[in-house]
Motif scaffolding. Structure first.
Motif, mmCIF file in Angstrom:
data_model
loop_
_atom_site.group_PDB
_atom_site.id
_atom_site.type_symbol
_atom_site.label_atom_id
_atom_site.label_comp_id
_atom_site.label_asym_id
_atom_site.label_seq_id
_atom_site.Cartn_x
_atom_site.Cartn_y
_atom_site.Cartn_z
ATOM 1 N N PRO A 125 0.695 -1.166 0.179
ATOM 2 C CA PRO A 125 0.155 0.057 -0.039
ATOM 3 C C PRO A 125 0.895 1.291 0.066
ATOM 4 O O PRO A 125 0.306 2.312 -0.492
ATOM 5 C CB PRO A 125 -0.909 -0.126 1.335
ATOM 6 C CG PRO A 125 -0.092 -0.930 2.073
ATOM 7 C CD PRO A 125 0.604 -2.124 1.278
ATOM 8 N N SER A 130 -3.787 6.746 -2.815
ATOM 9 C CA SER A 130 -5.169 6.573 -2.434
ATOM 10 C C SER A 130 -6.075 6.924 -3.474
ATOM 11 O O SER A 130 -6.007 7.767 -4.124
ATOM 12 C CB SER A 130 -5.348 7.420 -0.945
ATOM 13 O OG SER A 130 -5.758 8.883 -1.376
ATOM 14 N N GLU A 131 -7.549 6.348 -3.136
ATOM 15 C CA GLU A 131 -8.517 6.654 -4.128
ATOM 16 C C GLU A 131 -8.929 8.268 -3.836
ATOM 17 O O GLU A 131 -9.429 8.880 -4.900
ATOM 18 C CB GLU A 131 -10.053 5.767 -4.027
ATOM 19 C CG GLU A 131 -9.493 4.393 -4.422
ATOM 20 C CD GLU A 131 -9.231 4.343 -5.933
ATOM 21 O OE1 GLU A 131 -10.294 4.271 -6.807
ATOM 22 O OE2 GLU A 131 -8.100 4.262 -6.551
ATOM 23 N N ARG A 132 -8.873 8.580 -2.831
ATOM 24 C CA ARG A 132 -9.094 10.120 -2.606
ATOM 25 C C ARG A 132 -8.140 10.843 -3.306
ATOM 26 O O ARG A 132 -8.597 11.871 -4.048
ATOM 27 C CB ARG A 132 -9.306 10.567 -0.972
ATOM 28 C CG ARG A 132 -9.384 11.965 -0.859
ATOM 29 C CD ARG A 132 -9.735 12.242 0.511
ATOM 30 N NE ARG A 132 -10.218 13.416 1.054
ATOM 31 C CZ ARG A 132 -11.309 14.062 0.692
ATOM 32 N NH1 ARG A 132 -12.442 13.029 0.462
ATOM 33 N NH2 ARG A 132 -11.624 15.378 1.140
ATOM 34 N N GLU A 133 -6.944 10.757 -3.282
ATOM 35 C CA GLU A 133 -5.941 11.448 -4.027
ATOM 36 C C GLU A 133 -6.196 11.291 -5.513
ATOM 37 O O GLU A 133 -6.173 12.480 -6.216
ATOM 38 C CB GLU A 133 -4.612 10.699 -3.770
ATOM 39 C CG GLU A 133 -3.919 11.300 -2.174
ATOM 40 C CD GLU A 133 -2.901 10.149 -2.033
ATOM 41 O OE1 GLU A 133 -2.109 10.799 -1.193
ATOM 42 O OE2 GLU A 133 -2.293 9.551 -2.630
ATOM 43 N N THR A 148 -15.372 4.867 -1.368
ATOM 44 C CA THR A 148 -13.598 4.539 -1.353
ATOM 45 C C THR A 148 -12.846 5.751 -1.225
ATOM 46 O O THR A 148 -11.556 5.620 -1.138
ATOM 47 C CB THR A 148 -13.417 3.664 -2.655
ATOM 48 O OG1 THR A 148 -13.787 4.435 -3.668
ATOM 49 C CG2 THR A 148 -14.272 2.388 -2.422
ATOM 50 N N ASP A 149 -13.225 7.182 -1.519
ATOM 51 C CA ASP A 149 -12.589 8.220 -1.654
ATOM 52 C C ASP A 149 -12.980 9.299 -0.614
ATOM 53 O O ASP A 149 -12.641 10.298 -0.814
ATOM 54 C CB ASP A 149 -12.682 8.812 -3.019
ATOM 55 C CG ASP A 149 -14.214 8.898 -3.542
ATOM 56 O OD1 ASP A 149 -14.987 8.865 -2.816
ATOM 57 O OD2 ASP A 149 -14.207 9.260 -4.756
ATOM 58 N N ASP A 154 -9.120 4.932 4.093
ATOM 59 C CA ASP A 154 -7.822 4.891 3.219
ATOM 60 C C ASP A 154 -7.878 3.642 2.156
ATOM 61 O O ASP A 154 -7.713 2.387 2.861
ATOM 62 C CB ASP A 154 -6.653 5.182 3.909
ATOM 63 C CG ASP A 154 -5.216 5.364 3.036
ATOM 64 O OD1 ASP A 154 -5.450 5.080 1.896
ATOM 65 O OD2 ASP A 154 -4.243 5.759 3.606
ATOM 66 N N ARG A 156 -6.731 1.855 -1.396
ATOM 67 C CA ARG A 156 -5.743 2.128 -2.355
ATOM 68 C C ARG A 156 -5.889 0.871 -3.506
ATOM 69 O O ARG A 156 -5.546 -0.177 -3.050
ATOM 70 C CB ARG A 156 -4.356 1.957 -2.027
ATOM 71 C CG ARG A 156 -3.987 3.165 -0.774
ATOM 72 C CD ARG A 156 -2.756 3.400 -0.044
ATOM 73 N NE ARG A 156 -2.720 4.416 0.715
ATOM 74 C CZ ARG A 156 -1.666 5.186 1.252
ATOM 75 N NH1 ARG A 156 -0.548 4.887 0.577
ATOM 76 N NH2 ARG A 156 -1.622 6.218 2.088
ATOM 77 N N ASN A 175 -7.330 -4.222 -3.613
ATOM 78 C CA ASN A 175 -7.279 -3.299 -3.036
ATOM 79 C C ASN A 175 -6.740 -3.182 -1.560
ATOM 80 O O ASN A 175 -6.953 -4.262 -0.998
ATOM 81 C CB ASN A 175 -8.421 -1.937 -3.104
ATOM 82 C CG ASN A 175 -9.300 -2.548 -2.550
ATOM 83 O OD1 ASN A 175 -9.491 -3.346 -1.299
ATOM 84 N ND2 ASN A 175 -10.634 -2.250 -2.853
ATOM 85 N N THR A 180 -8.755 5.693 8.483
ATOM 86 C CA THR A 180 -7.916 6.801 8.404
ATOM 87 C C THR A 180 -7.089 6.940 9.774
ATOM 88 O O THR A 180 -6.512 8.140 10.076
ATOM 89 C CB THR A 180 -8.474 8.016 7.751
ATOM 90 O OG1 THR A 180 -9.927 8.384 8.604
ATOM 91 C CG2 THR A 180 -8.843 7.690 6.215
ATOM 92 N N TRP A 239 -3.804 -2.444 7.653
ATOM 93 C CA TRP A 239 -4.048 -2.487 6.369
ATOM 94 C C TRP A 239 -4.393 -3.908 6.275
ATOM 95 O O TRP A 239 -4.049 -4.796 6.844
ATOM 96 C CB TRP A 239 -2.744 -2.434 5.624
ATOM 97 C CG TRP A 239 -2.201 -1.103 5.345
ATOM 98 C CD1 TRP A 239 -0.972 -0.516 5.667
ATOM 99 C CD2 TRP A 239 -2.873 -0.265 4.288
ATOM 100 N NE1 TRP A 239 -0.867 0.769 5.192
ATOM 101 C CE2 TRP A 239 -2.075 1.208 4.358
ATOM 102 C CE3 TRP A 239 -3.997 -0.128 3.763
ATOM 103 C CZ2 TRP A 239 -2.337 2.244 3.866
ATOM 104 C CZ3 TRP A 239 -4.302 1.165 3.226
ATOM 105 C CH2 TRP A 239 -3.654 2.315 3.086
#
Length: 280
Positions: A125, A130-133, A148-149, A154, A156, A175, A180, A239
């Motif tokens: 990971p 990350s999906e948010r990024e 997921t975002d 978190d 990925r 994934n 977080t 994770w």
């Protein structure tokens, strides 16, 4: 956001074996299925002795949930035996069931132990965005329906996919997931969080096999039934590797198997989901 998720995943008792849960995304287009699965687990666990954790859940999605309305969970105490307890949970909105679920709980037993090998070729990971990024970078963040975002999880993806313009690839995805921030030591909460996680990425594995996406308006895509087997303890704030392997696409349906591993390689849960995947 994480505080909100933890509150949502603990429906409140409103009577004998009756509970009410609020929604994580009140402005969403429908209730995320993982939320209902997790709330059902939490409600049922509140009627079972603490030393009997859940070991399996089998559920059918019957209707889309309305995000603007709370969900009521009615728990039936089917049986309490010498080492197993069974519960049936119906999730309702305005008196109509949106999900039915059967669950089994068991006293700890260490008679035998075997697990599959940790998958090969997995990117750690720390080496993935990350999906948010990714959503912020590509300006596709949906503030009303962040699964997921969002800022609570978190997530990925091992192979990041542009779901608005997907390319065909084998139906095998993975994934990494964790909360977080730390969430305390209650194992019931960690199992509820994994249940919430478990409804992600599975239908995607069936779709990507044909280079299709849930954004495709020529398709009908929805979860039909979902099963989880919990094999051991874990922490959802560490994770977890979630793998999704397509089993079969046929009859307007897709069937996908998921597995959860800890970062150290322990196999802690298995998921099977069947979804509707057909042309309009």
């Amino acid at each position: 956001m994480l505080e909100q998720l933890l509150r949502v995943l603990e429906p409140q008792a409103v009577g004998e074996d009756s509970f009410v849960g609020e929604n994580m995304h009140p402005k969403g287009f429908r209730i995320y299925g993982g939320q209902v699965l997790a709330q059902a687990v939490s409600a049922a666990q509140q009627t079972v002795a603490e030393e009997r954790p859940i070991h399996s859940q089998h559920a059918y999605f019957l209707r889309p949930g309305d995000c603007s309305k709370p969900v009521t969970y009615e728990v039936e105490r089917a049986r309490d035996g010498g080492s197993f307890s069974s519960r049936r949970v119906v999730a309702l909105q305005e008196g109509k069931p949106i999900l039915v679920s059967s669950m089994s709980f068991q006293l700890a037993d260490d008679s035998f132990d075997f697990q599959p090998e940790f998958p090969e070729g997995i990117t750690p990971p720390e080496d993935l965005p990350s999906e948010r990024e990714r959503a912020l970078e590509h300006n596709v963040l949906n503030e009303d329906f962040m699964i997921t975002d969002g800022e609570d999880l978190d997530v990925r993806m091992g192979t990041p996919i542009n779901w608005r313009e997907p390319e065909q690839m084998p139906g095998r995805l993975y994934n990494w997931m964790r909360t977080t921030a730390p969430v305390g030591d209650d194992p019931t909460l960690h199992r509820s969080l994994l249940t919430y996680f478990s409804d992600t990425m599975l239908l995607d594995a069936g779709l990507i096999q044909h280079g299709r996406s849930y954004w495709d308006r020529s398709l009908q895509v929805a979860s039909l039934d979902h099963a989880i087997w919990y094999h051991g303890d874990f922490r959802a704030d560490n994770w977890l590797l979630h793998t999704a392997d397509l089993e079969r696409n046929s009859g307007g349906r897709t069937l996908v198997r998921g597995r959860f591993f800890t970062h150290e390689g322990r196999h802690v849960a298995t998921v099977m989901q069947q979804g509707l995947m057909r042309k309009n």
